[in-house]
Design an enzyme around this catalytic site. Structure first.
Site, PDB file in Angstrom:
ATOM      1  N   GLN A  14      39.730  16.052 -23.040  1.00 25.50           N
ATOM      2  CA  GLN A  14      40.315  16.994 -22.096  1.00 25.50           C
ATOM      3  C   GLN A  14      40.619  16.384 -20.732  1.00 25.50           C
ATOM      4  O   GLN A  14      41.437  16.922 -19.992  1.00 25.50           O
ATOM      5  CB  GLN A  14      39.387  18.202 -21.928  1.00 25.50           C
ATOM      6  N   HIS A 115      32.445  16.134 -28.883  1.00 25.81           N
ATOM      7  CA  HIS A 115      33.041  17.346 -28.312  1.00 25.81           C
ATOM      8  C   HIS A 115      34.453  17.507 -28.889  1.00 25.81           C
ATOM      9  O   HIS A 115      35.447  17.265 -28.211  1.00 25.81           O
ATOM     10  CB  HIS A 115      33.069  17.237 -26.783  1.00 25.81           C
ATOM     11  N   ASN A 159      28.912  19.610 -29.452  1.00 25.45           N
ATOM     12  CA  ASN A 159      29.364  20.736 -28.641  1.00 25.45           C
ATOM     13  C   ASN A 159      29.915  21.854 -29.524  1.00 25.45           C
ATOM     14  O   ASN A 159      30.846  21.646 -30.295  1.00 25.45           O
ATOM     15  CB  ASN A 159      30.467  20.295 -27.677  1.00 25.45           C
ATOM     16  N   GLU A 160      29.296  23.023 -29.432  1.00 26.47           N
ATOM     17  CA  GLU A 160      29.811  24.267 -30.000  1.00 26.47           C
ATOM     18  C   GLU A 160      30.175  24.206 -31.492  1.00 26.47           C
ATOM     19  O   GLU A 160      31.339  24.361 -31.882  1.00 26.47           O
ATOM     20  CB  GLU A 160      31.025  24.746 -29.205  1.00 26.47           C
ATOM     21  N   TYR A 292      30.079  32.342 -21.456  1.00 21.68           N
ATOM     22  CA  TYR A 292      31.309  32.820 -20.825  1.00 21.68           C
ATOM     23  C   TYR A 292      31.408  34.342 -20.804  1.00 21.68           C
ATOM     24  O   TYR A 292      31.630  34.936 -19.766  1.00 21.68           O
ATOM     25  CB  TYR A 292      32.526  32.229 -21.551  1.00 21.68           C
ATOM     26  N   GLU A 369      27.731  25.147 -19.832  1.00 23.48           N
ATOM     27  CA  GLU A 369      29.061  25.534 -19.359  1.00 23.48           C
ATOM     28  C   GLU A 369      29.035  26.991 -18.930  1.00 23.48           C
ATOM     29  O   GLU A 369      28.440  27.832 -19.602  1.00 23.48           O
ATOM     30  CB  GLU A 369      30.136  25.393 -20.447  1.00 23.48           C
ATOM     31  N   TRP A 415      31.939  24.906 -15.776  1.00 23.73           N
ATOM     32  CA  TRP A 415      33.110  24.375 -16.461  1.00 23.73           C
ATOM     33  C   TRP A 415      34.310  24.774 -15.613  1.00 23.73           C
ATOM     34  O   TRP A 415      34.599  25.942 -15.462  1.00 23.73           O
ATOM     35  CB  TRP A 415      33.244  24.951 -17.884  1.00 23.73           C
ATOM     36  N   TRP A 423      42.497  22.378 -24.321  1.00 23.58           N
ATOM     37  CA  TRP A 423      42.769  22.419 -25.755  1.00 23.58           C
ATOM     38  C   TRP A 423      44.084  23.157 -26.033  1.00 23.58           C
ATOM     39  O   TRP A 423      45.080  22.900 -25.374  1.00 23.58           O
ATOM     40  CB  TRP A 423      41.585  23.030 -26.528  1.00 23.58           C
TER      41      TRP A 423
END
Length: 469
Positions: A14, A115, A159-160, A292, A369, A415, A423
């Site tokens: 990113q 990631h 990551n995630e 988030y 994040e 973040w 993305w």
């Protein structure tokens, strides 16, 4: 960790750019972004934020902004360009320079090993659906531990796993761009097996730091308090949260999750008996949480599985999720949302943290994040992002309350450090504390939120430190 971590975060693809520099190999994201499948926001990460050339400026600005920690990811394709085989000294030295720069500016690195950016060669052989990728990842992780272990005390494996596999195999907007939940569950299993294998390897190598996983987790809530809505909450918790967190923290899958997959008829033959030992040995030291928004659900009432995402911010595509036999997403018409449909509901982080405290009472948490994507405007050399300031401030107030109420939170990362490639959302959706002027040599311009965050750390930071002595 003696002090509370105050930082911000990025990810390699990113922000770095330099996609053909330093001996770097091709990843699935370079290939996807240059393909005919990249149609929603057809841009690439070839240059991105040019962090590859400007990392010292970015880390210096981060430090000058009062931050004492930086979360970033290593590109697997810079370390082992083809995913397996020969390592690249040039790529390894690049991350040594980043880590040395962190030390220079007294910034604690939190390093994510994976990631989203998978070496293209492994991707072509099935990616995370192929068990061979697990071993390739563990070997890559060992190289990183060997090379950087004396400079890194905080590692994150993956990551995630939830969000990545939702996008890859649910919404189909990330490569391999398919909609097939059976493939999602298989890929996620291998991601989590790889994570556990890396944790196990780190312990075998007598790593002197801490190693965890980064999980996008959600406070699952409903607008009605009925048995049907409570069942929808339970099912969504399995689908989004427990499928990752349970095995990462406890080393054992939730039986409710396994029972549901079996009752749905999914083939679970890839879940091997010998893996159980790896999961037990690979329990994390901490749980990284990307927080988030909340997930608002209602009972499943019919229809096939549908997962669509608003990736344009223009209102043409709605966020919709129906998981056949599980639950459906709901919407509160009274809460504020950004252009991409993300609900601005700060209390969600408190609800989530208290749930995690109850379920995993002995596992420290780092907020890896938290941030707000927005159409930021550069006006007269400034970015007045008061909406982001209000968002971050409200979240931090609820995080502080969770700490006061006994949740063991060790750090907080905004973040993102600077604007970057978001993305499939492209570049218009900005998260950074620092504005990147993509039209003018990627110049860095601190936003109002950057200065606010610096002042917040100065005035409020010690109140968080006191809880972790």
């Amino acid at each position: 960790m003696a002090k509370f971590l105050w930082g911000s975060a990025t990810a390699a693809y990113q922000c770095e750019g330099g996609w053909k520099e330093g001996g770097k190999g091709m990843s699935n994201w370079e290939t996807f972004c240059h393909s005919e499948k990249n149609v929603v926001n057809p841009v690439t990460g070839d240059v991105a934020s040019d962090h590859y050339h400007r990392y010292e400026e970015d880390i210096r600005m981060l430090s000058e902004g009062g931050q004492n920690a930086y979360r970033f990811s290593i590109a697997w394709t810079r370390i082992i360009p083809k995913g397996v085989g020969e390592r690249s000294r040039e790529g390894i030295e690049f991350y040594h320079r980043i880590l040395d720069t962190c030390k220079k500016y007294k910034v604690e690195p939190l390093v994510t090993l994976y990631h989203y950016d998978l070496p293209q060669g492994l991707f072509e052989k099935g990616g995370w659906e192929n068990r061979d990728t697990v071993q390739a990842y563990i070997e890559y992780a060992k190289v990183c531990f060997e090379e950087f272990g004396d400079k890194v005390k905080l590692w994150a494996t993956v990551n995630e796993p939830n969000y990545e596999t939702i996008c890859c195999y649910g919404r189909g907007n990330y490569p391999p761009n398919v909609q097939d939940l059976s493939r999602r569950w298989k890929a996620m299993y291998h991601l989590l097996l790889a994570s556990a294998g890396a944790v196990s390897a780190y312990k075998d190598m007598k790593g002197k730091g801490q190693i965890g996983i980064v999980s996008d987790s959600y406070s699952i809530e409903a607008l009605k308090d009925t048995p049907e809505y409570k069942e929808a909450i339970y099912m969504a918790d399995l689908f989004y949260n427990r499928c990752v967190n349970e095995v990462s923290v406890n080393g054992v899958y939730s039986q409710g999750f396994i029972d549901k997959l079996k009752s749905d008829g999914f083939d679970l033959s890839y879940m091997l008996e010998e893996d159980k030992e790896t999961f037990i040995k690979g329990k994390v030291d901490y749980l990284g949480i990307n927080a988030y928004d909340r997930t608002l659900v209602k009972p499943y009432s019919g229809g096939e599985t549908v997962m669509t995402a608003n990736n344009t911010g223009d209102g043409k595509t709605k966020n919709e999720t129906i998981i056949k036999g599980w639950f459906a997403l709901d919407e509160d018409p009274y809460t504020e949302k950004n252009a991409w449909g993300c609900e601005l509901y700060p209390k969600a982080v408190y609800n989530l943290l208290m749930q995690l405290k109850e379920i995993y009472p002995h596992t420290p948490i780092i907020i890896t994040e938290n941030g707000l994507g927005y159409y930021d405007k550069l006006e007269d050399g400034c970015v007045h992002d008061e909406y982001r300031v209000e968002f971050l401030k409200s979240y931090l107030e609820w995080i502080k309350k969770a700490i006061d109420d006994g949740c063991d939170v060790r750090g907080y990362f905004v973040w993102s450090t600077m604007d970057l490639y978001s993305w499939i959302n492209g570049y218009k959706k900005r998260y950074g504390l620092v504005y990147v002027d993509y039209d003018n040599d990627n110049n860095r311009i601190p936003k109002d939120s950057y200065y606010w965050y610096k002042q917040y750390i100065l005035s409020e930071g010690e109140k968080f430190n006191a809880k972790i002595q």
